[in-house]
Design a protein around this motif. Structure first.
Motif, PDB file in Angstrom:
ATOM      1  N   THR A  43       0.849  -1.181   0.000  1.00  0.00           N
ATOM      2  CA  THR A  43       0.000   0.000   0.000  1.00  0.00           C
ATOM      3  C   THR A  43       0.885   1.231   0.000  1.00  0.00           C
ATOM      4  OG1 THR A  43      -1.737  -1.164   1.234  1.00  0.00           O
ATOM      5  CG2 THR A  43      -1.844   1.243   1.182  1.00  0.00           C
ATOM      6  N   ASN A  44       0.832   2.002  -1.097  1.00  0.00           N
ATOM      7  CA  ASN A  44       1.706   3.173  -1.239  1.00  0.00           C
ATOM      8  C   ASN A  44       3.173   2.803  -1.020  1.00  0.00           C
ATOM      9  OD1 ASN A  44      -0.550   4.878  -1.676  1.00  0.00           O
ATOM     10  ND2 ASN A  44      -0.846   5.092   0.532  1.00  0.00           N
ATOM     11  N   GLY A  45       3.547   1.638  -1.512  1.00  0.00           N
ATOM     12  CA  GLY A  45       4.931   1.193  -1.400  1.00  0.00           C
ATOM     13  C   GLY A  45       5.301   0.586  -0.066  1.00  0.00           C
ATOM     14  N   VAL A  46       4.340   0.508   0.850  1.00  0.00           N
ATOM     15  CA  VAL A  46       4.596  -0.047   2.179  1.00  0.00           C
ATOM     16  C   VAL A  46       4.058  -1.473   2.225  1.00  0.00           C
ATOM     17  CG1 VAL A  46       4.126   0.164   4.650  1.00  0.00           C
ATOM     18  CG2 VAL A  46       4.492   2.214   3.265  1.00  0.00           C
ATOM     19  N   PHE A  47       4.926  -2.425   2.588  1.00  0.00           N
ATOM     20  CA  PHE A  47       4.517  -3.815   2.670  1.00  0.00           C
ATOM     21  C   PHE A  47       3.753  -4.046   3.964  1.00  0.00           C
ATOM     22  CE2 PHE A  47       5.536  -8.348   3.732  1.00  0.00           C
ATOM     23  CZ  PHE A  47       4.766  -8.907   2.708  1.00  0.00           C
ATOM     24  N   GLN A  48       2.598  -4.723   3.855  1.00  0.00           N
ATOM     25  CA  GLN A  48       1.751  -4.972   5.006  1.00  0.00           C
ATOM     26  C   GLN A  48       1.324  -6.430   5.040  1.00  0.00           C
ATOM     27  OE1 GLN A  48      -1.589  -2.332   4.699  1.00  0.00           O
ATOM     28  NE2 GLN A  48      -0.371  -0.477   4.953  1.00  0.00           N
ATOM     29  N   ILE A  49       1.187  -6.952   6.248  1.00  0.00           N
ATOM     30  CA  ILE A  49       0.637  -8.296   6.453  1.00  0.00           C
ATOM     31  C   ILE A  49      -0.528  -8.174   7.418  1.00  0.00           C
ATOM     32  CG2 ILE A  49       1.041 -10.580   7.435  1.00  0.00           C
ATOM     33  CD1 ILE A  49       3.865 -10.488   6.445  1.00  0.00           C
ATOM     34  N   LEU A  50      -1.652  -8.727   7.024  1.00  0.00           N
ATOM     35  CA  LEU A  50      -2.830  -8.761   7.882  1.00  0.00           C
ATOM     36  C   LEU A  50      -2.941 -10.159   8.471  1.00  0.00           C
ATOM     37  CD1 LEU A  50      -5.232  -6.907   8.681  1.00  0.00           C
ATOM     38  CD2 LEU A  50      -6.552  -8.066   6.903  1.00  0.00           C
ATOM     39  N   GLY A  51      -3.113 -10.219   9.790  1.00  0.00           N
ATOM     40  CA  GLY A  51      -3.186 -11.524  10.429  1.00  0.00           C
ATOM     41  C   GLY A  51      -3.895 -11.455  11.766  1.00  0.00           C
ATOM     42  N   VAL A  52      -3.909 -12.566  12.475  1.00  0.00           N
ATOM     43  CA  VAL A  52      -4.611 -12.664  13.752  1.00  0.00           C
ATOM     44  C   VAL A  52      -3.656 -13.164  14.826  1.00  0.00           C
ATOM     45  CG1 VAL A  52      -6.489 -13.751  15.024  1.00  0.00           C
ATOM     46  CG2 VAL A  52      -6.818 -13.117  12.629  1.00  0.00           C
ATOM     47  N   LEU A  53      -3.571 -12.418  15.912  1.00  0.00           N
ATOM     48  CA  LEU A  53      -2.865 -12.845  17.121  1.00  0.00           C
ATOM     49  C   LEU A  53      -3.864 -13.565  18.015  1.00  0.00           C
ATOM     50  CD1 LEU A  53      -0.918  -9.599  18.103  1.00  0.00           C
ATOM     51  CD2 LEU A  53       0.157 -11.746  17.445  1.00  0.00           C
ATOM     52  N   SER A  54      -3.466 -14.637  18.651  1.00  0.00           N
ATOM     53  CA  SER A  54      -4.389 -15.320  19.557  1.00  0.00           C
ATOM     54  C   SER A  54      -3.631 -16.075  20.638  1.00  0.00           C
ATOM     55  CB  SER A  54      -5.294 -16.277  18.783  1.00  0.00           C
ATOM     56  OG  SER A  54      -4.537 -17.273  18.138  1.00  0.00           O
ATOM     57  N   PHE A  55      -4.274 -16.212  21.793  1.00  0.00           N
ATOM     58  CA  PHE A  55      -3.723 -17.015  22.874  1.00  0.00           C
ATOM     59  C   PHE A  55      -4.881 -17.577  23.685  1.00  0.00           C
ATOM     60  CE2 PHE A  55      -4.323 -12.931  24.910  1.00  0.00           C
ATOM     61  CZ  PHE A  55      -4.710 -13.241  26.207  1.00  0.00           C
ATOM     62  N   THR A  56      -4.615 -18.661  24.389  1.00  0.00           N
ATOM     63  CA  THR A  56      -5.624 -19.305  25.222  1.00  0.00           C
ATOM     64  C   THR A  56      -5.295 -19.095  26.685  1.00  0.00           C
ATOM     65  OG1 THR A  56      -5.974 -21.019  23.542  1.00  0.00           O
ATOM     66  CG2 THR A  56      -6.794 -21.477  25.761  1.00  0.00           C
ATOM     67  N   GLN A  57      -6.244 -18.586  27.438  1.00  0.00           N
ATOM     68  CA  GLN A  57      -6.037 -18.393  28.868  1.00  0.00           C
ATOM     69  C   GLN A  57      -6.088 -19.746  29.568  1.00  0.00           C
ATOM     70  OE1 GLN A  57      -9.033 -16.465  31.466  1.00  0.00           O
ATOM     71  NE2 GLN A  57      -7.462 -14.884  31.750  1.00  0.00           N
ATOM     72  N   GLU A  58      -5.025 -20.089  30.276  1.00  0.00           N
ATOM     73  CA  GLU A  58      -4.916 -21.421  30.874  1.00  0.00           C
ATOM     74  C   GLU A  58      -6.006 -21.699  31.901  1.00  0.00           C
ATOM     75  OE1 GLU A  58      -1.046 -21.972  32.453  1.00  0.00           O
ATOM     76  OE2 GLU A  58      -0.017 -21.785  30.507  1.00  0.00           O
ATOM     77  N   GLU A  59      -6.362 -20.698  32.703  1.00  0.00           N
ATOM     78  CA  GLU A  59      -7.316 -20.928  33.790  1.00  0.00           C
ATOM     79  C   GLU A  59      -8.716 -21.239  33.282  1.00  0.00           C
ATOM     80  OE1 GLU A  59      -5.377 -18.370  33.477  1.00  0.00           O
ATOM     81  OE2 GLU A  59      -3.960 -18.391  35.156  1.00  0.00           O
ATOM     82  N   THR A  60      -9.139 -20.554  32.220  1.00  0.00           N
ATOM     83  CA  THR A  60     -10.522 -20.695  31.738  1.00  0.00           C
ATOM     84  C   THR A  60     -10.634 -21.432  30.414  1.00  0.00           C
ATOM     85  OG1 THR A  60     -10.443 -18.578  30.552  1.00  0.00           O
ATOM     86  CG2 THR A  60     -11.093 -18.525  32.886  1.00  0.00           C
TER      87      THR A  60
END
Length: 236
Positions: A43-60
């Motif tokens: 985008t306008n010469g700027v490289f971008q990556i779209l993604g998802v961060l995720s983690f699982t809460q151990e207690e629940t």
């Protein structure tokens, strides 16, 4: 070096995002188990990556996630990528460590916590983003950022860094000199003798302390100027 070489860390212009270089970056990020790539592009010469961060809460066992946009600076990997809250899931705030443009505040730059010039730079940034996400969910629940955090602005965190750098030297002269600089806002003499009394020039001896002191003094002057300008507007 061939134009389609997968990694061009020494290129003064930064990374050239050829198909081979993009593929190589994907291979690096494929080992980041908490990040899933959705799409990418320029985008306008700027490289971008779209993604998802995720983690699982151990207690629940509950899964927490955040869609993010990873923006690579033109001079990557000699500059740190930015990470944005793509869907504006969180409300930007200083106490929530998020900028008005929905960029995550991951680290005070002068701490140099990321491996500049390293192939793993983007992985390190995503790791910091995951920690940010965990803390942000806690902040959303109780309104307080968990654990230690940098003070806002530039002058205050730089003052803290100055003191830390002087303590690391284990030199009483440097600690006293740093306290004097902070109290008096005196201009350091970078080409004169180092305040540690080694006999060397300041810049040739404790150069990082010299640079931090210069940045601190500049930021203090800048922030004072902003305060004066704000006061003048309020009085008008």
């Amino acid at each position: 070096m061939r134009a389609d070489a997968p990694f061009r860390a020494g290129n003064a212009r930064g990374t050239i995002w050829t198909p081979a270089r993009v593929k190589h970056e994907f291979e690096i990020l494929s080992h980041v188990h908490f990040f899933r790539i959705l799409t990418h592009g320029l985008t306008n010469g700027v490289f971008q990556i779209l993604g998802v961060l995720s983690f699982t809460q151990e207690e629940t066992g509950r899964i927490y996630s955040l869609k993010v946009r990873l923006e690579y600076p033109r001079d990557y990997s000699w500059a740190v990528p930015s990470v944005f809250d793509q869907d504006k899931q969180f409300r930007p705030s200083a106490n929530g460590h998020q900028f008005p443009d929905h960029r995550l505040c991951l680290s005070f730059p002068e701490r140099e916590e990321f491996g500049i010039g390293s192939e793993q730079l983007s992985s390190e940034v995503l790791g910091a983003s995951l920690i940010w996400l965990d803390k942000r969910y806690i902040f959303e629940r109780n309104g307080k950022w968990p654990g230690e955090a940098e003070e806002h602005g530039w002058a205050r965190p730089l003052r803290r860094l100055l003191k830390e750098e002087a303590r690391r030297s284990r030199n009483g002269y440097l600690s006293a000199w740093t306290d004097w600089i902070i109290a008096e806002l005196a201009t350091p003499q970078f080409h004169m003798g180092c305040p540690c009394c080694s006999g060397k020039r300041f810049l040739d001896c404790h150069w990082r302390l010299a640079m931090l002191s210069a940045q601190y003094l500049f930021s203090m002057q800048y922030e004072r100027g902003l305060d004066e300008h704000r006061s003048a507007l309020e009085a008008a």
